[in-house]
Scaffold this active site. Structure first.
Site, mmCIF file in Angstrom:
data_model
loop_
_atom_site.group_PDB
_atom_site.id
_atom_site.type_symbol
_atom_site.label_atom_id
_atom_site.label_comp_id
_atom_site.label_asym_id
_atom_site.label_seq_id
_atom_site.Cartn_x
_atom_site.Cartn_y
_atom_site.Cartn_z
ATOM 1 N N VAL A 1 41.052 91.530 49.556
ATOM 2 C CA VAL A 1 40.456 90.885 50.049
ATOM 3 C C VAL A 1 41.975 89.926 51.421
ATOM 4 O O VAL A 1 41.583 89.274 52.248
ATOM 5 C CB VAL A 1 40.247 90.134 49.870
ATOM 6 C CG1 VAL A 1 38.972 88.406 50.641
ATOM 7 C CG2 VAL A 1 39.370 90.297 48.824
ATOM 8 N N ASP B 1 45.533 84.613 38.344
ATOM 9 C CA ASP B 1 46.539 83.562 39.601
ATOM 10 C C ASP B 1 48.608 83.345 38.605
ATOM 11 O O ASP B 1 48.260 83.441 37.694
ATOM 12 C CB ASP B 1 45.861 82.273 38.967
ATOM 13 C CG ASP B 1 46.243 82.153 40.645
ATOM 14 O OD1 ASP B 1 45.967 82.135 41.825
ATOM 15 O OD2 ASP B 1 47.732 81.423 40.934
ATOM 16 N N ASN C 1 52.795 87.455 52.925
ATOM 17 C CA ASN C 1 51.669 88.071 51.903
ATOM 18 C C ASN C 1 51.512 89.477 51.761
ATOM 19 O O ASN C 1 51.134 90.253 50.057
ATOM 20 C CB ASN C 1 50.196 88.113 53.169
ATOM 21 C CG ASN C 1 49.628 87.138 52.513
ATOM 22 O OD1 ASN C 1 49.975 85.742 51.577
ATOM 23 N ND2 ASN C 1 48.081 86.741 53.367
ATOM 24 N N ARG D 1 44.690 80.866 56.097
ATOM 25 C CA ARG D 1 45.367 80.768 57.549
ATOM 26 C C ARG D 1 45.138 79.086 57.426
ATOM 27 O O ARG D 1 44.169 78.653 56.441
ATOM 28 C CB ARG D 1 44.036 81.246 58.401
ATOM 29 C CG ARG D 1 44.710 82.359 58.948
ATOM 30 C CD ARG D 1 44.379 82.960 60.255
ATOM 31 N NE ARG D 1 42.542 83.351 59.906
ATOM 32 C CZ ARG D 1 41.669 83.290 61.014
ATOM 33 N NH1 ARG D 1 41.859 82.788 62.466
ATOM 34 N NH2 ARG D 1 39.954 83.276 60.839
ATOM 35 N N GLY E 1 43.817 86.204 42.137
ATOM 36 C CA GLY E 1 43.718 85.162 42.744
ATOM 37 C C GLY E 1 43.115 84.430 42.611
ATOM 38 O O GLY E 1 41.530 84.306 42.338
ATOM 39 N N ALA E 2 42.878 83.040 41.864
ATOM 40 C CA ALA E 2 41.847 82.030 41.614
ATOM 41 C C ALA E 2 41.558 81.325 42.256
ATOM 42 O O ALA E 2 41.541 79.388 42.345
ATOM 43 C CB ALA E 2 42.761 81.781 39.812
ATOM 44 N N ARG F 1 28.165 87.371 59.301
ATOM 45 C CA ARG F 1 28.652 86.267 59.808
ATOM 46 C C ARG F 1 27.161 86.444 61.337
ATOM 47 O O ARG F 1 26.362 85.460 61.481
ATOM 48 C CB ARG F 1 29.627 86.241 60.523
ATOM 49 C CG ARG F 1 30.552 85.154 59.174
ATOM 50 C CD ARG F 1 32.188 84.966 59.895
ATOM 51 N NE ARG F 1 32.857 84.337 58.453
ATOM 52 C CZ ARG F 1 33.896 84.132 58.596
ATOM 53 N NH1 ARG F 1 34.393 85.076 58.675
ATOM 54 N NH2 ARG F 1 34.429 83.441 57.181
ATOM 55 N N HIS G 1 39.849 93.705 61.459
ATOM 56 C CA HIS G 1 39.687 92.420 60.822
ATOM 57 C C HIS G 1 40.239 91.146 61.078
ATOM 58 O O HIS G 1 41.202 90.666 61.409
ATOM 59 C CB HIS G 1 39.776 92.353 59.385
ATOM 60 C CG HIS G 1 38.623 90.556 58.368
ATOM 61 N ND1 HIS G 1 37.416 90.464 58.562
ATOM 62 C CD2 HIS G 1 39.753 89.973 57.964
ATOM 63 C CE1 HIS G 1 37.397 88.916 58.635
ATOM 64 N NE2 HIS G 1 38.440 88.553 58.278
HETATM 65 N N1 LIG Z 1 39.204 89.491 54.062
HETATM 66 C C1 LIG Z 1 38.645 88.750 54.098
HETATM 67 O O1 LIG Z 1 37.441 88.673 55.259
HETATM 68 C C2 LIG Z 1 39.511 87.408 54.309
HETATM 69 C C3 LIG Z 1 38.412 86.228 54.186
HETATM 70 C C4 LIG Z 1 38.801 84.753 54.020
HETATM 71 C C5 LIG Z 1 40.265 84.567 53.288
HETATM 72 N N2 LIG Z 1 40.910 85.843 53.794
HETATM 73 C C6 LIG Z 1 42.367 85.743 52.638
HETATM 74 O O2 LIG Z 1 42.312 85.589 51.542
HETATM 75 C C7 LIG Z 1 43.832 85.293 51.031
HETATM 76 C C8 LIG Z 1 43.119 83.753 50.203
HETATM 77 O O3 LIG Z 1 42.681 83.070 50.350
HETATM 78 P P1 LIG Z 1 42.105 81.473 49.565
HETATM 79 O O4 LIG Z 1 41.732 81.178 50.809
HETATM 80 O O5 LIG Z 1 41.878 82.458 48.382
HETATM 81 O O6 LIG Z 1 43.731 81.315 49.435
HETATM 82 P P2 LIG Z 1 43.593 80.053 48.254
HETATM 83 O O7 LIG Z 1 44.972 79.865 48.248
HETATM 84 O O8 LIG Z 1 42.342 79.251 48.073
HETATM 85 O O9 LIG Z 1 44.197 80.935 46.808
HETATM 86 C C9 LIG Z 1 45.444 82.128 46.518
HETATM 87 C C10 LIG Z 1 45.174 81.978 45.414
HETATM 88 O O10 LIG Z 1 46.862 83.476 45.197
HETATM 89 C C11 LIG Z 1 47.536 83.100 44.442
HETATM 90 N N3 LIG Z 1 48.625 83.084 44.417
HETATM 91 C C12 LIG Z 1 49.682 83.242 44.898
HETATM 92 N N4 LIG Z 1 50.739 84.759 45.128
HETATM 93 C C13 LIG Z 1 50.412 85.308 43.887
HETATM 94 C C14 LIG Z 1 50.229 85.661 42.709
HETATM 95 N N5 LIG Z 1 51.998 86.436 43.621
HETATM 96 N N6 LIG Z 1 49.641 86.713 42.044
HETATM 97 C C15 LIG Z 1 48.861 86.265 41.837
HETATM 98 N N7 LIG Z 1 48.396 84.762 42.195
HETATM 99 C C16 LIG Z 1 49.163 84.568 43.227
HETATM 100 C C17 LIG Z 1 47.858 81.378 44.791
HETATM 101 O O11 LIG Z 1 48.565 81.003 43.578
HETATM 102 C C18 LIG Z 1 46.228 80.557 44.904
HETATM 103 O O12 LIG Z 1 45.350 80.425 43.950
HETATM 104 C C19 LIG Z 1 44.235 84.869 51.774
HETATM 105 O O13 LIG Z 1 45.332 85.865 52.245
HETATM 106 C C20 LIG Z 1 43.103 84.897 52.895
HETATM 107 O O14 LIG Z 1 43.899 84.556 54.332
HETATM 108 C C21 LIG Z 1 40.276 87.086 53.635
#
Ligand SMILES: NC(=O)c1ccc[n+]([C@@H]2O[C@H](COP(=O)([O-])OP(=O)(O)OC[C@H]3O[C@@H](n4cnc5c(N)ncnc54)[C@H](O)[C@@H]3O)[C@@H](O)[C@H]2O)c1
Length: 311
Positions: A118, A32, A95, A82, A7-8, A151, A175
């Site tokens: 994550v 990605d 997801n 979200r 995930g980039a 936080r 979480h």
């Molecule tokens: N655990 C935590 O505390 C926490 C904090 C922030 C965000 N998050 C979660 O992390 C995730 C990512 O958030 P983000 O802001 O980076 O989102 P984002 O949309 O910026 O990035 C997600 C990336 O995943 C890629 N992707 C989707 N399907 C894929 C696959 N099958 N294989 C490879 N890549 C794939 C997308 O192309 C995209 O570039 C979300 O689910 C978000 O809710 C978790």
């Protein structure tokens, strides 16, 4: 020493950038599914190396898992984030499918990797990855507590006008809005926080922490990435440097804290083998009740996932 970030997007690229800047791994693979995105971001980051004086190599890949082979740690951030009005649980259908297929590919190419999830909803995505990876529970974990305590600690530092470095805190549970910050285990330079702050203000800060993710979603229109990316990188560092850090990590519980067969945030020792030990501290009745409530909320979402036939 190779680390992969799947995930980039916002969180994944931030995490990879922190890993490179701090030379936490020699080789960082950013992968990605979107054509060119990971390669473009990896190249852009690599071009900062002469300015920022690091030599960790960063490689981008569009869904080619052969490039990730032999990774020591894999961070999975793939999935949708979200938007305003959404809860983390609203992301489950999309997801879970993504986390399952990504985990299977990861394990195929890096059978010994420690996997840090994550993607949200975090606790249930850890469960998805654990069932899909079929590896020891010590190697599949989630990042949430490091962010949520960061936080909490940053809000306390603002309120007390002290360095965040001197604030130590423990936060447990899922979480989500039912996470359990523990003032009894929060200190400021060794002083119990309750000595320095009045109870009403502390309650206010705890409430702000619980909704800290939502506060940023409201401001930005999407979820946070600087603190989440840095928090995931801290967990990677603890593993690759075998630091034995004591951090709150989303872990598979088998009886600890009265919970069985569930992923929840608990304090652990994090080292080269992943979760090397779950630390069980004494909770009073009120704290245990909050943890049980948080576990019930996570089980609810697990039930939704189980009913979806994704796994
Ligand atoms: N655990 C935590 O505390 C926490 C904090 C922030 C965000 N998050 C979660 O992390 C995730 C990512 O958030 P983000 O802001 O980076 O989102 P984002 O949309 O910026 O990035 C997600 C990336 O995943 C890629 N992707 C989707 N399907 C894929 C696959 N099958 N294989 C490879 N890549 C794939 C997308 O192309 C995209 O570039 C979300 O689910 C978000 O809710 C978790």
């Amino acid at each position: 020493m190779k680390v992969t970030v799947v995930g980039a997007g916002n969180v994944g690229s931030t995490c990879a950038n922190v890993l490179a800047h701090n030379e936490i791994a020699n080789e960082i693979v950013l992968l990605d599914i979107k054509e060119g995105v990971a390669e473009g971001k990896a190249l852009d980051m690599w071009e900062t190396s002469p300015v920022n004086m690091y030599d960790s190599r960063i490689v981008g890949s569009t869904n080619d898992y052969s490039k990730t082979a032999g990774s020591e740690v894999v961070v999975i951030t793939s999935g949708i984030p979200r938007k305003p009005g959404m809860s983390r649980d609203d992301l489950i259908a999309t997801n879970a499918g993504i986390v399952k297929s990504v985990t299977e590919n990861v394990v195929k190419h890096s059978p010994d990797a420690k996997i840090i999830i994550v993607s949200n909803p975090l606790d249930v995505m850890c469960y998805t990855a654990y069932l899909s990876a079929k590896v020891d529970k010590s190697r599949v974990m989630g990042m949430a507590g490091v962010l949520d305590t960061a936080r909490y600690r940053s809000f306390l530092a603002m309120e007390l006008n002290v360095s965040p470095k001197d604030i130590q805190a423990l936060l447990m549970g899922g979480h989500g809005d039912t996470m359990v910050p523990l003032p009894r285990y929060t200190t400021v330079g060794g002083i119990p926080v309750t000595e320095l702050i009045d109870p009403a203000k502390l309650d206010e800060i705890i409430e702000r922490t619980k909704f800290g993710g939502g506060e940023i979603v409201k401001l930005l229109g999407t979820s946070a990435w600087y603190a989440p990316g840095a928090a995931a990188a801290q967990m990677v560092e603890a593993i690759v440097k075998d630091q034995k850090r004591v951090l709150p990590v989303c872990s598979w519980l088998e009886g600890e804290y009265g919970q069985n067969g569930i992923y929840l945030g608990v304090p652990v020792v994090l080292g080269k083998n992943g979760i090397e030990k779950i630390l069980e501290v004494k909770l009073n009745d009120a704290e245990q009740a909050l943890l049980d409530e948080s576990a019930a909320a996570v089980r609810n979402v697990m039930g939704v996932l189980d009913g979806m036939n994704v796994l």
